[in-house]
Design a protein around this motif. Structure first.
Motif, short mmCIF file in Angstrom:
data_model
loop_
_atom_site.label_atom_id
_atom_site.label_comp_id
_atom_site.label_asym_id
_atom_site.label_seq_id
_atom_site.Cartn_x
_atom_site.Cartn_y
_atom_site.Cartn_z
N GLN A 230 0.82 -1.20 0.00
CA GLN A 230 0.00 0.00 0.00
C GLN A 230 0.86 1.26 0.00
O GLN A 230 0.57 2.23 -0.72
N ILE A 231 1.93 1.26 0.78
CA ILE A 231 2.84 2.41 0.80
C ILE A 231 3.47 2.61 -0.58
O ILE A 231 3.55 3.74 -1.09
N PHE A 232 3.90 1.52 -1.19
CA PHE A 232 4.48 1.61 -2.53
C PHE A 232 3.45 2.13 -3.53
O PHE A 232 3.77 2.98 -4.38
N PHE A 233 2.22 1.65 -3.42
CA PHE A 233 1.17 2.08 -4.33
C PHE A 233 0.89 3.58 -4.18
O PHE A 233 0.87 4.33 -5.17
N THR A 235 2.79 5.93 -2.86
CA THR A 235 3.94 6.72 -3.27
C THR A 235 4.07 6.75 -4.78
O THR A 235 4.35 7.80 -5.37
N GLY A 236 3.85 5.61 -5.43
CA GLY A 236 3.96 5.55 -6.89
C GLY A 236 2.94 6.43 -7.58
O GLY A 236 3.25 7.11 -8.56
N VAL A 237 1.71 6.44 -7.06
CA VAL A 237 0.67 7.27 -7.68
C VAL A 237 0.98 8.75 -7.47
O VAL A 237 0.79 9.58 -8.38
N ILE A 238 1.49 9.11 -6.28
CA ILE A 238 1.84 10.51 -6.03
C ILE A 238 2.97 10.94 -6.97
O ILE A 238 2.96 12.06 -7.49
N VAL A 239 3.94 10.05 -7.20
CA VAL A 239 5.01 10.34 -8.15
C VAL A 239 4.43 10.55 -9.55
O VAL A 239 4.82 11.48 -10.28
#
Length: 570
Positions: A230-233, A235-239
């Motif tokens: 979830q953290i990776f998801f 962060t990836g969407v914010i990027v």
């Protein structure tokens, strides 16, 4: 397997006690056994009415034949009611049998519980609209490029296959929860309050349903794994949002010509919006995003049609003067670049659906949770049809598209500029809705580390077991998330490429790998308990289907992740 009710009540000696946690009867027999009769509330009331007079009667004054005669008049109505309850779904029976379990003393003591399924107020039509709104986000800007990468065949046929795949995984999650509810119901029948309250470690009471399910099937390893993904998801969407905003600024000629400056300014704006006390107004503004998106697609389509008409006129003039035919650029049937094109298409499309990870959120919001699977099927098929139309039509208008569709608009002009600025505002306002849950995952862990220090600084203060997160900690964490995303955005530019990678890795794991895995583990728990669920499919059928979904999900996730990661590193 319990004795018949008549024989059981004939052996009553010490009385009938109502279980305070759930509407069940505990019957104490002369053998000293505490047997529980799990029943619907109607049967509980009727059995109490029949049993209480017996408690006031001497042992010799009521024989088994007399008791049988007493119950004969009630037997028909009881059987009739049992027959009527057989027509209820398994979820309905569980909610009826669950009674007041949600407010019981056992649950207040912190015992792990999935019961009962929270029942909201959303109708089927409202849920369909919510699912469509969830899917139709900024990922639509990448649909023409993903269609070009995947080709006509994959984009048309594969789109509906991915939609059906999402529905199957939603069904896996729902059935897994039903199995765990059934197991917990059995455990509550065979355990007392002390046993439940002192059971094995359990998640905190505020833990989301998805984390509870993964904890019950995989333990704390599953909870940690889900939180990391979830953290990776997030962060990836914010990027990806950072990449999109910087692209909008450059195309609208509002850029500072420095990626670091643009990314830093955007990070400050996103972080400032994410630490405001009330995010309610952000939700309302973000809800307008689908309208802005539709207007954006309409403007882009109109511009593409206009360019196509002007281009056809120029081609006819060139053909007449040269006396030769101009070769058209047909839409390719197969992927643009083999596995690379297929992986890019897969990542973008999976991101644009993303229903399965939110299964329990939608299920708990419905007035009839049992209808979620059929509702999801209708929703995703409608979304798939719209995706095919949007992707193929804009691809036909812009055959050489190389990224998000707004990049194809001219950089000058009032209408293109207003369109880009509108999408920029929508993305900036939507980003905090992802920054906040991402920050909360860190804040909860940090609070556990800071709590002993807070108690040491003020020993006389009585901190609650779960104190609220200080405002300064929220600001530090959320600004940190935004600036980390800004750093990654500059290092890995490209909205569509980042979107494809996040979809291929994080969304695919959560949506296509976790559901069949937890369902296999729930099957194992039911099989080990040697109990049979009502209206359940065979173990072999479910296991084979789960295995196929799991193997296919892992294979597609691994291949697409490898190729999309190579793309963002180019």
């Amino acid at each position: 397997s319990s004795p018949p009710i008549i024989s059981l009540l004939a052996r009553v000696r010490s009385g009938v006690v109502v279980d305070p946690t759930t509407p069940r009867i505990i019957v104490r027999t002369q053998e000293g056994l505490g047997l529980r009769l799990q029943s619907t509330p109607y049967l509980v009331v009727r059995l109490l009415q029949l049993s209480l007079p017996l408690l006031l009667t001497s042992e010799s004054s009521m024989t088994t034949p007399q008791l049988a005669s007493t119950m004969t008049s009630e037997r028909s109505s009881l059987l009739a009611h049992e027959t009527s309850t057989d027509s209820l779904s398994f979820g309905d029976e569980l909610r009826m049998e669950g009674g007041n379990a949600g407010s019981s003393d056992v649950k207040d003591k912190g015992a792990f519980s999935i019961l009962p399924i929270h029942q909201g107020s959303a109708s089927e039509s409202e849920t369909i609209v919510n699912i469509v709104k969830l899917c139709m986000g900024t990922g639509c800007l990448a649909l023409p490029y993903s269609a070009q990468q995947g080709g006509l065949l994959l984009n048309c046929v594969g789109m509906f296959a991915v939609a059906t795949w999402n529905t199957s995984c939603v069904e896996r999650f729902c059935d897994c929860q039903d199995k765990l509810i059934f197991l917990e119901s059995i455990e509550r029948q065979t355990a007392n309050e002390h046993t439940l309250a002192s059971s094995s470690p359990h998640p905190p009471r505020a833990t989301a349903t998805l984390s509870k399910v993964t904890w019950r099937t995989m333990g704390w390893v599953g909870v940690v794994m889900v939180e990391i993904i979830q953290i990776f998801f997030f962060t990836g969407v914010i990027v990806a949002y950072q990449d999109a905003c910087r692209s909008f600024l450059k195309d609208a000629s509002f850029s500072s010509n420095s990626d670091w400056v643009d990314a830093s300014v955007l990070a400050v704006i996103m972080a400032s919006l994410s630490v405001v006390p009330d995010l309610g107004y952000l939700t309302k503004v973000s809800a307008l995003g689908i309208g802005v998106l539709m207007v954006t697609l309409a403007v882009t389509t109109a511009y593409g049609i206009s360019e196509a008409i002007d281009g056809d006129g120029d081609d006819e003039m060139a053909t007449a003067s040269a006396g030769t035919d101009v070769e058209e650029n047909p839409l390719s049937l197969l992927p643009d670049d083999g596995l690379v094109g297929m992986s890019t298409w897969f990542g973008c499309i999976v991101f644009s659906f993303g229903i399965a990870p939110l299964t329990y959120n939608f299920r708990e919001s419905m007035a009839e949770p049992k209808k979620l699977v059929s509702t999801t099927q209708v929703s995703v098929l409608a979304v798939a049809a719209m995706y095919v139309v949007i992707g193929v039509s804009l691809w036909a208008l812009f055959p050489q598209i190389s990224g998000e569709v707004l990049h194809e608009l001219p950089q000058e002009g009032i209408l293109p500029t207003v369109t880009r600025v509108s999408m920029l505002i929508v993305v900036l306002v939507t980003a905090p809705l992802l920054i906040v849950p991402c920050g909360e995952l860190f804040e909860g862990k940090m609070l556990q580390l800071v709590k002993p220090w807070m108690e040491q600084q003020d020993p006389d203060s009585q901190l609650p077991s779960t104190p609220s997160v200080p405002y300064w900690m929220k600001a530090v964490v959320r600004f940190g998330v935004c600036f980390l995303s800004a750093l990654l955005s500059v290092a890995y530019p490209g909205f569509v490429k980042m979107l494809g990678f996040v979809g291929a890795f994080a969304v695919a794991i959560m949506g296509f790998c976790i559901p069949p895995l937890v369902h296999i583990l729930s099957l194992r728990l039911v099989h080990r308990a040697e109990i049979a669920m009502p209206n359940a499919r065979s173990f072999a059928h479910d296991f084979i289907l789960d295995l196929v979904l799991l193997v296919w999900g892992i294979t597609a996730t691994c291949l697409s992740t490898i190729y999309t990661f190579r793309q963002i590193n180019k």
